[in-house]
Scaffold this active site. Structure first.
Site, PDB file in Angstrom:
ATOM      1  N   GLY A  49       1.522   8.474  17.414  1.00 51.14           N
ATOM      2  CA  GLY A  49       2.421   8.719  16.278  1.00 51.14           C
ATOM      3  C   GLY A  49       3.322   9.934  16.373  1.00 51.14           C
ATOM      4  N   GLU A 103       0.618  17.075  15.250  1.00 50.84           N
ATOM      5  CA  GLU A 103       0.200  15.824  14.620  1.00 50.84           C
ATOM      6  C   GLU A 103       1.352  15.244  13.820  1.00 50.84           C
ATOM      7  OE1 GLU A 103      -1.646  13.462  14.418  1.00 50.84           O
ATOM      8  OE2 GLU A 103      -3.780  13.906  14.490  1.00 50.84           O
ATOM      9  N   ASP A 104       1.442  13.916  13.802  1.00 50.74           N
ATOM     10  CA  ASP A 104       2.422  13.266  12.953  1.00 50.74           C
ATOM     11  C   ASP A 104       2.031  13.426  11.484  1.00 50.74           C
ATOM     12  OD1 ASP A 104       0.142  11.715  13.248  1.00 50.74           O
ATOM     13  OD2 ASP A 104       1.195   9.874  13.796  1.00 50.74           O
ATOM     14  N   ASP A 107      -4.331  12.995   7.357  1.00 48.46           N
ATOM     15  CA  ASP A 107      -4.754  12.161   6.229  1.00 48.46           C
ATOM     16  C   ASP A 107      -6.148  12.649   5.805  1.00 48.46           C
ATOM     17  OD1 ASP A 107      -5.817   9.914   4.780  1.00 48.46           O
ATOM     18  OD2 ASP A 107      -4.500   8.530   5.810  1.00 48.46           O
ATOM     19  N   THR A 111      -9.354  12.797  12.426  1.00 45.17           N
ATOM     20  CA  THR A 111      -8.737  12.880  13.755  1.00 45.17           C
ATOM     21  C   THR A 111      -8.582  14.337  14.160  1.00 45.17           C
ATOM     22  OG1 THR A 111      -7.506  10.877  13.255  1.00 45.17           O
ATOM     23  CG2 THR A 111      -6.721  12.187  15.118  1.00 45.17           C
ATOM     24  N   LEU A 112      -8.072  15.124  13.232  1.00 40.18           N
ATOM     25  CA  LEU A 112      -7.845  16.540  13.509  1.00 40.18           C
ATOM     26  C   LEU A 112      -9.138  17.238  13.905  1.00 40.18           C
ATOM     27  CD1 LEU A 112      -5.726  18.761  13.445  1.00 40.18           C
ATOM     28  CD2 LEU A 112      -6.436  19.228  11.105  1.00 40.18           C
ATOM     29  N   LYS A 135      -1.302  14.647   3.697  1.00 40.64           N
ATOM     30  CA  LYS A 135      -1.688  13.996   2.439  1.00 40.64           C
ATOM     31  C   LYS A 135      -2.796  14.816   1.794  1.00 40.64           C
ATOM     32  CE  LYS A 135      -1.001   9.260   4.228  1.00 40.64           C
ATOM     33  NZ  LYS A 135      -1.737   8.059   4.689  1.00 40.64           N
ATOM     34  N   ASP A 163       3.461   3.787  12.675  1.00 40.60           N
ATOM     35  CA  ASP A 163       3.581   2.331  12.760  1.00 40.60           C
ATOM     36  C   ASP A 163       2.670   1.614  11.770  1.00 40.60           C
ATOM     37  OD1 ASP A 163       1.110   3.051  14.165  1.00 40.60           O
ATOM     38  OD2 ASP A 163       1.043   0.928  14.712  1.00 40.60           O
TER      39      ASP A 163
HETATM   40  P1  5GP Z   1      -6.976  10.968   9.633  1.00 39.11           P
HETATM   41  O1  5GP Z   1      -7.932  10.987  10.780  1.00 39.11           O
HETATM   42  O2  5GP Z   1      -6.512  12.351   9.198  1.00 39.11           O
HETATM   43  O3  5GP Z   1      -7.483  10.172   8.480  1.00 39.11           O
HETATM   44  O4  5GP Z   1      -5.689  10.201  10.108  1.00 39.11           O
HETATM   45  C1  5GP Z   1      -4.961  10.742  11.104  1.00 39.11           C
HETATM   46  C2  5GP Z   1      -4.218   9.715  11.936  1.00 39.11           C
HETATM   47  O5  5GP Z   1      -4.175   8.435  11.337  1.00 39.11           O
HETATM   48  C3  5GP Z   1      -2.801  10.188  12.048  1.00 39.11           C
HETATM   49  O6  5GP Z   1      -2.623  11.009  13.166  1.00 39.11           O
HETATM   50  C4  5GP Z   1      -2.043   8.892  12.147  1.00 39.11           C
HETATM   51  O7  5GP Z   1      -1.995   8.510  13.500  1.00 39.11           O
HETATM   52  C5  5GP Z   1      -2.873   7.917  11.364  1.00 39.11           C
HETATM   53  N1  5GP Z   1      -2.359   7.851   9.978  1.00 39.11           N
HETATM   54  C6  5GP Z   1      -2.773   8.552   8.902  1.00 39.11           C
HETATM   55  N2  5GP Z   1      -2.072   8.247   7.813  1.00 39.11           N
HETATM   56  C7  5GP Z   1      -1.169   7.323   8.215  1.00 39.11           C
HETATM   57  C8  5GP Z   1      -0.113   6.621   7.527  1.00 39.11           C
HETATM   58  O8  5GP Z   1       0.141   6.771   6.320  1.00 39.11           O
HETATM   59  N3  5GP Z   1       0.619   5.752   8.265  1.00 39.11           N
HETATM   60  C9  5GP Z   1       0.376   5.531   9.604  1.00 39.11           C
HETATM   61  N4  5GP Z   1       1.158   4.677  10.222  1.00 39.11           N
HETATM   62  N5  5GP Z   1      -0.592   6.196  10.284  1.00 39.11           N
HETATM   63  C10 5GP Z   1      -1.351   7.072   9.587  1.00 39.11           C
HETATM   64 MG    MG Z   2      -1.627  10.782  14.779  1.00 45.40          MG
END
Ligand code: 5GP
Ligand code: MG
Length: 179
Positions: A49, A103-104, A107, A111-112, A135, A163
């Site tokens: 991303g 990071e893109d 959420d 992942t972080l 977020k 995506d």
């Molecule tokens: P987390 O592990 O913080 O829940 O999510 C992180 C990863 O999930 C981000 O790096 C991204 O790749 C993907 N992600 C989180 N939120 C979104 C979103 O709203 N749209 C998309 N396309 N990917 C997301």
């Molecule tokens: Mg990502």
């Protein structure tokens, strides 16, 4: 710019214009230039991303720096699976180097957290985090984010690298799934 887009039969509404995105990227670049002067930081962009954010940010950075990539995946469809897989790990010598994760979007923070613990095993001289989108309502971790481009609502977003099942990454603006 379009007000809405349809991807794989789901409708998304315009949320952030490319102008605002570029403004946010410029602000992050200026802060990093100021904070990492003469430190030659290594950017580690989290694929897939973040590829557009990384490219645009690095074009705006004026200090000496290097970049490499790691690849993880946790999302399936429009939701986080909670399980983070490392597909490409750290291949650089990070010892005593300042690392900046790119990071893109952050959420839940799962992942972080996984990326942080992987990087810390390599004994860098500090790890900072730059994310284009954040977020706050969905975040469940205590890790502080050093550079945040824009805070966004807890909705599923596409565009500018993000995506939905492979599609939508090339949209210049950000669109949100209507819930
Ligand atoms: P987390 O592990 O913080 O829940 O999510 C992180 C990863 O999930 C981000 O790096 C991204 O790749 C993907 N992600 C989180 N939120 C979104 C979103 O709203 N749209 C998309 N396309 N990917 C997301
Ligand atoms: Mg990502």
């Amino acid at each position: 710019m379009r007000k809405s887009v349809t991807i794989h039969n789901l409708k998304f509404m315009l949320l952030v214009s490319s102008r605002r995105i570029q403004g946010a990227v410029t602000n992050i670049a200026k802060k990093i230039d100021r904070d990492f002067k003469n430190q030659n930081p290594l950017f580690l962009a989290v694929l897939n991303g973040s590829f557009l954010f990384a490219a645009d940010l690095l074009r705006k950075i004026k200090i000496e720096c290097e970049i490499s990539f790691i690849k993880v995946s946790s999302y399936s469809g429009t939701g986080s699976t909670g399980k983070v897989n490392t597909l490409i790990g750290v291949n650089e010598n990070l010892k005593k180097r300042p690392v900046i994760i790119l990071e893109d979007i952050v959420d839940t923070g799962n992942t972080l957290e996984a990326v942080m613990s992987e990087i810390k095993k390599h004994n860098p001289d500090g790890v900072s985090i730059a994310t284009l989108f954040f977020k706050p309502e969905a975040y469940r971790k205590k890790i502080a984010l050093d550079y945040v481009g824009l805070e966004v609502p807890d909705k599923f977003l596409v565009g500018y690298g993000l995506d939905y099942n492979g599609l939508g990454r090339t949209l210049e603006d950000i669109y949100a799934l209507e819930s």
